[in-house]
Design a protein around this motif. Structure first.
Motif, short mmCIF file in Angstrom:
data_model
loop_
_atom_site.label_atom_id
_atom_site.label_comp_id
_atom_site.label_asym_id
_atom_site.label_seq_id
_atom_site.Cartn_x
_atom_site.Cartn_y
_atom_site.Cartn_z
N THR A 54 0.84 -1.30 0.10
CA THR A 54 0.00 -0.02 -0.22
C THR A 54 1.14 1.26 0.09
O THR A 54 1.93 1.33 0.68
CB THR A 54 -0.81 0.00 1.34
OG1 THR A 54 -1.79 -1.38 1.28
CG2 THR A 54 -1.79 1.23 1.12
N ASN B 105 0.19 5.66 -0.34
CA ASN B 105 -0.76 6.75 -0.20
C ASN B 105 -0.03 8.29 -0.54
O ASN B 105 0.12 8.96 0.53
CB ASN B 105 -1.67 6.96 0.93
CG ASN B 105 -2.90 7.93 1.08
OD1 ASN B 105 -3.22 8.18 2.12
ND2 ASN B 105 -3.08 8.13 -0.19
N THR C 292 -3.73 -1.63 -8.13
CA THR C 292 -4.98 -0.87 -8.27
C THR C 292 -4.73 0.78 -7.94
O THR C 292 -4.19 1.11 -6.86
CB THR C 292 -5.97 -1.16 -7.01
OG1 THR C 292 -6.41 -2.52 -7.47
CG2 THR C 292 -7.34 -0.62 -7.22
N VAL C 293 -4.70 1.71 -8.83
CA VAL C 293 -4.66 2.93 -9.01
C VAL C 293 -6.02 3.66 -9.23
O VAL C 293 -6.26 3.58 -10.68
CB VAL C 293 -3.59 3.24 -9.95
CG1 VAL C 293 -3.46 4.86 -9.61
CG2 VAL C 293 -2.22 2.36 -9.58
N PRO C 294 -6.46 4.50 -8.28
CA PRO C 294 -7.85 5.35 -8.84
C PRO C 294 -7.48 6.22 -9.67
O PRO C 294 -6.46 6.78 -9.99
CB PRO C 294 -8.01 5.92 -7.34
CG PRO C 294 -7.67 5.24 -6.16
CD PRO C 294 -6.22 4.58 -6.82
N PRO C 295 -8.41 6.37 -10.79
CA PRO C 295 -8.20 7.19 -12.02
C PRO C 295 -8.03 8.79 -11.48
O PRO C 295 -7.21 9.61 -12.13
CB PRO C 295 -9.43 7.05 -12.76
CG PRO C 295 -10.52 6.53 -11.76
CD PRO C 295 -9.75 5.72 -10.84
N THR C 296 -8.74 9.09 -10.43
CA THR C 296 -8.74 10.58 -10.02
C THR C 296 -8.48 10.47 -8.48
O THR C 296 -8.87 9.57 -7.78
CB THR C 296 -9.89 11.20 -10.35
OG1 THR C 296 -11.27 10.39 -9.55
CG2 THR C 296 -10.39 11.16 -11.64
N PRO C 297 -7.84 11.71 -8.00
CA PRO C 297 -7.54 11.61 -6.45
C PRO C 297 -8.76 12.12 -5.69
O PRO C 297 -9.79 12.52 -6.25
CB PRO C 297 -6.53 12.85 -6.50
CG PRO C 297 -6.79 13.75 -7.81
CD PRO C 297 -7.24 12.82 -8.77
N SER C 298 -8.71 11.81 -4.46
CA SER C 298 -9.74 12.27 -3.40
C SER C 298 -8.85 13.29 -2.69
O SER C 298 -7.87 13.56 -2.68
CB SER C 298 -10.08 11.10 -2.67
OG SER C 298 -9.23 10.32 -2.21
N THR D 149 -4.01 9.90 -3.12
CA THR D 149 -4.63 8.62 -4.25
C THR D 149 -4.09 7.38 -3.47
O THR D 149 -2.80 7.15 -3.12
CB THR D 149 -3.42 8.59 -5.54
OG1 THR D 149 -4.18 9.67 -6.31
CG2 THR D 149 -3.70 7.39 -6.44
N ILE E 215 -3.11 3.61 -3.37
CA ILE E 215 -2.46 2.73 -4.43
C ILE E 215 -2.43 1.43 -3.60
O ILE E 215 -1.64 1.21 -2.70
CB ILE E 215 -1.08 3.03 -5.11
CG1 ILE E 215 -1.45 4.52 -5.57
CG2 ILE E 215 -0.60 2.14 -6.09
CD1 ILE E 215 -0.38 5.15 -6.40
#
Length: 391
Positions: free
Chosen positions: A202, A204, A255-261, A273, A275
């Protein structure tokens, strides 16, 4: 990993921290208190000493194992500069407990005589302006420029501030590392560089920031504006993309989200993000992953070599352990490493606080100065000081 005791919560470990006698690392996964030094990881003696750091840590753990020492974990901190010596030990005793919990904890100033910015604010703005000109000329894409605040406080005791940091931001990574000679590195980082637990990896990365507001409506608007900011989204993508590219070399899946939070601490909003991945080879340790990632563009810039050169040219001090990494790794390869930000280094005469900001082509020097001031609020609050105390 062997430990001496397993308390029910992390609170008693945080209360049991003693500067000069122990080191502390607390994360959402749990709290670790290391007492004494059984064996120190020796320095490399090479200009790129971090390149063989994982090998030296394995050797130290081998020494402990051969001697029958029950603790099979290395804890400590790694500095920003590739050739600087790390401060990593196999402790004599290691205690583990639960994660810290939010609590009210008030710290009053004690023995603080003066605060001095290094460099002066105007000099910092000038350095940012020079970096912007260099970026626009094509020298590099991003750099990160930091400044420090010198606090004169003879006999300063970090322990109350460490307790306040853990109570205020229990979802972050609170740390206190004995550096020897009366020096202590301490802080509360919001950013996980990398962790490894079994085959699960993980990371971040955080990049792109905004100061929080005490007014809930304004605070919500600031978070929304950060998420919509083209400049901050661009800065964040540089970091998240590089972290993902490095981890992809070690993982069978990622797994990488396409957009940040947006994620928040008590003082700042950050673009984030999360990851996650599955490790291909379980012989690869958390420390090896961490050294492969360090330094990320979030604390250095990109390309790394040119960004490092800009930092050496434009910053007014040696970062030391600031923007390095802090955490632990055990003999099984598991571990957690946080980016060493929102931190200070205490010595017998006082302490140095650090904060930095990412500089890209459309950075505004005054805005970057304001961002560093906002980031200093984390440590200032733990010292019982206010943002207005910063020049």
């Amino acid at each position: 990993m062997s430990t001496v005791s397993v308390p029910d919560t992390g609170a008693e470990l945080i209360l049991g921290y003693r500067p000069g006698e122990s080191s502390l690392f607390a994360s959402p996964r749990g709290t670790m208190l290391a007492e004494g030094a059984y064996f120190a990881v020796p320095p490399s003696g090479r200009p790129d000493g971090q390149a063989d750091l994982a090998r030296r840590v394995r050797a130290a753990l081998g020494v402990a194992d051969a001697a029958g020492h029950p603790v099979r974990t290395v804890v400590g901190a790694v500095p920003f500069a590739a050739g600087a010596d790390a401060c990593l030990i196999v402790p004599r005793r290691l205690h583990r407990g639960g994660a810290p919990a939010a609590a009210a904890y008030r710290v009053l100033p004690s023995g603080i005589r003066a605060l001095r910015p290094v460099p002066e604010p105007e000099r910092y703005r000038e350095a940012v302006a020079r970096a912007v000109r260099q970026i626009r000329a094509g020298a590099y894409t991003k750099t990160v420029l930091a400044r420090s605040l010198r606090v004169e406080a003879p006999g300063f005791d970090p322990a109350p501030s460490v307790r306040a940091l853990a109570a205020r931001d229990p979802g972050g990574y609170t740390f206190a590392v004995d550096l020897g000679a009366g020096r202590t590195l301490f802080g509360a980082s919001p950013e996980l560089l990398v962790s490894r637990h079994g085959r699960t990896v993980t990371a971040n990365p955080l990049a792109g920031s905004a100061a929080r507001s005490a007014d809930p409506a304004e605070d919500h608007l600031r978070a929304a504006a950060l998420l919509a900011s083209v400049k901050d989204r661009h800065e964040h993508a540089m970091v998240a993309d590089q972290v993902a590219a490095v981890l992809d070399r070690y993982c069978t899946s990622l797994t990488v989200p396409p957009t940040p939070s947006v994620t928040g601490t008590a003082t700042m909003w950050h673009l984030s993000t999360l990851i996650t991945g599955e490790l291909a080879d379980d012989a690869v340790t958390a420390l090896e992953l961490a050294t492969a990632l360090h330094p990320t563009p979030a604390v250095c810039g990109t390309p790394t070599g040119a960004a490092r050169a800009a930092i050496a040219e434009l910053e007014a001090f040696d970062r030391g352990f600031y923007t390095g990494m802090v955490g632990w790794v055990d003999a099984d390869g598991d571990g957690e490493w946080a980016v060493t930000i929102r931190c200070a280094t205490a010595d017998p005469d006082g302490l140095d606080l650090f904060a930095g900001a990412g500089v890209v082509a459309d950075s505004d020097p005054s805005a970057e100065l304001a961002e560093t001031t906002a980031k200093l609020r984390t440590l200032l609050a733990a010292l019982g000081l206010e943002e207005s105390d910063v020049a």
